[in-house]
Design a protein around this motif. Structure first.
Motif, short mmCIF file in Angstrom:
data_model
loop_
_atom_site.label_atom_id
_atom_site.label_comp_id
_atom_site.label_asym_id
_atom_site.label_seq_id
_atom_site.Cartn_x
_atom_site.Cartn_y
_atom_site.Cartn_z
N GLU A 3 23.82 -97.80 -9.46
CA GLU A 3 22.99 -96.72 -8.93
C GLU A 3 23.64 -95.99 -7.75
OE1 GLU A 3 18.77 -97.65 -8.55
OE2 GLU A 3 19.10 -99.41 -9.83
N LEU A 4 24.92 -95.70 -7.90
CA LEU A 4 25.65 -94.96 -6.86
C LEU A 4 25.11 -93.53 -6.79
CD1 LEU A 4 27.99 -94.67 -4.82
CD2 LEU A 4 29.45 -94.05 -6.76
N LYS A 5 24.76 -93.12 -5.57
CA LYS A 5 24.26 -91.76 -5.35
C LYS A 5 24.99 -91.16 -4.17
CE LYS A 5 19.72 -92.88 -7.10
NZ LYS A 5 18.35 -93.24 -6.77
N VAL A 6 25.51 -89.95 -4.37
CA VAL A 6 26.17 -89.21 -3.30
C VAL A 6 25.51 -87.85 -3.22
CG1 VAL A 6 28.34 -88.26 -2.46
CG2 VAL A 6 28.33 -90.43 -3.73
N ASP A 7 24.98 -87.52 -2.06
CA ASP A 7 24.32 -86.24 -1.84
C ASP A 7 24.86 -85.68 -0.54
OD1 ASP A 7 22.67 -84.04 -1.79
OD2 ASP A 7 20.88 -85.17 -1.20
N GLY A 8 25.89 -84.82 -0.65
CA GLY A 8 26.56 -84.31 0.54
C GLY A 8 27.25 -85.44 1.25
N ALA A 9 26.87 -85.70 2.50
CA ALA A 9 27.48 -86.79 3.27
C ALA A 9 26.72 -88.11 3.10
CB ALA A 9 27.52 -86.41 4.75
N ASN A 10 25.58 -88.09 2.40
CA ASN A 10 24.78 -89.30 2.22
C ASN A 10 25.25 -90.10 1.02
OD1 ASN A 10 22.95 -88.75 4.40
ND2 ASN A 10 22.09 -87.15 3.10
N VAL A 11 25.35 -91.42 1.21
CA VAL A 11 25.82 -92.32 0.15
C VAL A 11 24.83 -93.47 0.03
CG1 VAL A 11 27.70 -93.85 -0.56
CG2 VAL A 11 28.22 -91.77 0.71
N GLY A 12 24.53 -93.85 -1.22
CA GLY A 12 23.67 -95.00 -1.46
C GLY A 12 24.09 -95.72 -2.72
N PHE A 13 23.88 -97.02 -2.76
CA PHE A 13 24.15 -97.80 -3.95
C PHE A 13 23.48 -99.16 -3.83
CE2 PHE A 13 27.77 -98.53 -1.13
CZ PHE A 13 27.87 -99.92 -1.09
N LYS A 14 23.44 -99.88 -4.96
CA LYS A 14 22.91 -101.24 -4.99
C LYS A 14 24.02 -102.18 -5.42
CE LYS A 14 18.16 -99.95 -5.75
NZ LYS A 14 16.94 -100.20 -6.48
N VAL A 15 23.96 -103.40 -4.90
CA VAL A 15 24.95 -104.42 -5.23
C VAL A 15 24.28 -105.78 -5.08
CG1 VAL A 15 25.87 -104.58 -2.87
CG2 VAL A 15 27.31 -105.20 -4.79
N SER A 16 24.73 -106.76 -5.85
CA SER A 16 24.24 -108.13 -5.70
C SER A 16 25.38 -109.00 -5.20
CB SER A 16 23.74 -108.68 -7.04
OG SER A 16 22.53 -108.05 -7.39
N VAL A 17 25.08 -109.82 -4.21
CA VAL A 17 26.07 -110.76 -3.69
C VAL A 17 25.51 -112.17 -3.83
CG1 VAL A 17 27.08 -109.11 -2.08
CG2 VAL A 17 25.22 -110.56 -1.32
N THR A 18 26.40 -113.13 -3.88
CA THR A 18 25.99 -114.52 -3.96
C THR A 18 26.42 -115.23 -2.69
OG1 THR A 18 26.22 -114.48 -6.37
CG2 THR A 18 26.15 -116.65 -5.31
N LEU A 26 21.19 -106.27 -2.71
CA LEU A 26 21.25 -105.45 -1.51
C LEU A 26 21.25 -103.97 -1.87
CD1 LEU A 26 24.08 -107.33 0.44
CD2 LEU A 26 21.61 -107.50 0.84
N THR A 27 20.72 -103.17 -0.98
CA THR A 27 20.76 -101.72 -1.10
C THR A 27 21.51 -101.17 0.10
OG1 THR A 27 18.63 -101.70 -2.24
CG2 THR A 27 19.37 -99.62 -1.27
N PHE A 28 22.46 -100.28 -0.15
CA PHE A 28 23.20 -99.64 0.93
C PHE A 28 22.74 -98.21 1.07
CE2 PHE A 28 26.61 -96.95 2.53
CZ PHE A 28 26.92 -97.60 3.72
N ALA A 29 22.55 -97.77 2.32
CA ALA A 29 22.28 -96.36 2.63
C ALA A 29 23.11 -95.99 3.84
CB ALA A 29 20.80 -96.15 2.91
N GLY A 30 23.83 -94.89 3.73
CA GLY A 30 24.68 -94.49 4.84
C GLY A 30 25.23 -93.10 4.67
N THR A 31 26.20 -92.79 5.53
CA THR A 31 26.84 -91.48 5.49
C THR A 31 28.35 -91.64 5.47
OG1 THR A 31 26.84 -91.33 7.91
CG2 THR A 31 24.97 -90.33 6.76
N TYR A 32 29.01 -90.64 4.89
CA TYR A 32 30.47 -90.60 4.83
C TYR A 32 30.91 -89.29 5.45
CZ TYR A 32 35.22 -90.46 3.08
OH TYR A 32 36.58 -90.41 3.00
N ALA A 33 31.79 -89.37 6.44
CA ALA A 33 32.32 -88.16 7.07
C ALA A 33 33.79 -88.40 7.39
CB ALA A 33 31.56 -87.83 8.34
N ALA A 34 34.63 -87.44 7.06
CA ALA A 34 36.08 -87.55 7.25
C ALA A 34 36.54 -88.82 6.55
CB ALA A 34 36.45 -87.49 8.71
N ASP A 35 37.00 -89.81 7.29
CA ASP A 35 37.46 -91.07 6.70
C ASP A 35 36.60 -92.25 7.14
OD1 ASP A 35 39.50 -89.89 5.31
OD2 ASP A 35 41.00 -90.23 6.86
N ALA A 36 35.34 -91.99 7.56
CA ALA A 36 34.49 -93.06 8.07
C ALA A 36 33.22 -93.20 7.24
CB ALA A 36 34.12 -92.79 9.52
N LEU A 37 32.80 -94.46 7.03
CA LEU A 37 31.57 -94.79 6.33
C LEU A 37 30.69 -95.57 7.30
CD1 LEU A 37 30.05 -94.89 3.56
CD2 LEU A 37 31.12 -97.13 3.23
#
Length: 159
Positions: A3-18, A26-37
Motif C-alpha cells: 500500500e505504498l502511497k506518494v502524494d507530493g512530498a507525503n509518503v505512506g506504506f504498510k509493512v510487517s516486522v517480526t 506497522l504503518t509509516f507516514a512521513g515526508t520526503y524532501a531533497a534526500d531526507a525522509l
C-alpha cells in the motif's frame, strides 16, 4: 512493503516486522524532501518509532572499491597512477612521485567524490575528483577551485 502511497512530498506504506516471534503490522507516514525522509511508524494508532533518514551515499562509493588504472589528461601532459579504494572511507593514489591519501571520499548524487594532494612534476596540487562509475570504467574531472583542470579515465583492474 504494501500500500505504498506518494502524494507530493507525503509518503505512506504498510509493512510487517517480526520481533520476538511476534508479527507486528506497522504503518509509516512521513515526508520526503531533497534526500531526507522523516516520519513515524505506528501500530494500532500508537507511535512505535520516529524515522529520520538521509539517502544513502554508499552505493556509488561501494561500486568503486578496488584497484583502478588512473589516467588524467592535464594541460601540462598526462598523469598516470593506480587508484586504490580499500573501503568507502579509505583509499590512495599510487604514482611514481609517491602515494597520496584520498580524503573526504563520498558521493554527490551519482558522482564519486574525493579530495587528494598530488605531486605532479615536483609541485603539490590540492585537487578534488568528481566522476561517474559504470561497471569497470570511471570517468570524471580533477577540479581546482571548482574548475576542471584534467579529464580522468580509469579502468578497474581484474581481481
Amino acid at each position: 512493503i504494501s500500500e505504498l502511497k506518494v502524494d507530493g512530498a507525503n509518503v505512506g506504506f504498510k509493512v510487517s516486522v517480526t520481533a520476538q516471534d511476534q508479527k507486528l503490522p506497522l504503518t509509516f507516514a512521513g515526508t520526503y524532501a531533497a534526500d531526507a525522509l522523516n516520519g513515524k511508524f505506528t501500530a494500532d494508532g500508537n507511535d512505535m518509532a520516529v524515522v529520520t533518514g538521509k539517502k544513502s551515499t554508499v552505493d556509488i562509493v561501494a561500486a568503486a572499491i578496488g584497484k583502478w588504472s588512473f589516467e588524467a589528461e592535464t594541460p601540462a601532459g598526462p598523469y598516470a597512477a593506480e587508484l586504490i579504494l580499500d573501503s568507502p572511507s579509505s583509499g590512495k593514489l599510487v604514482a611514481t612521485d609517491g602515494d597520496a591519501v584520498l580524503r573526504k571520499i563520498g558521493s554527490d548524487g551519482d558522482h564519486l567524490t574525493y579530495d587528494v594532494s598530488v605531486n605532479y612534476q615536483g609541485q603539490i596540487y590540492d585537487v578534488s575528483f568528481a566522476g561517474t562509475v559504470n561497471g569497470d570504467e570511471m570517468l570524471g574531472d580533477l577540479l581546482m577551485d571548482g574548475n576542471s583542470v584534467a579529464t580522468v579515465k580509469c579502468k578497474k583492474s581484474p581481481k
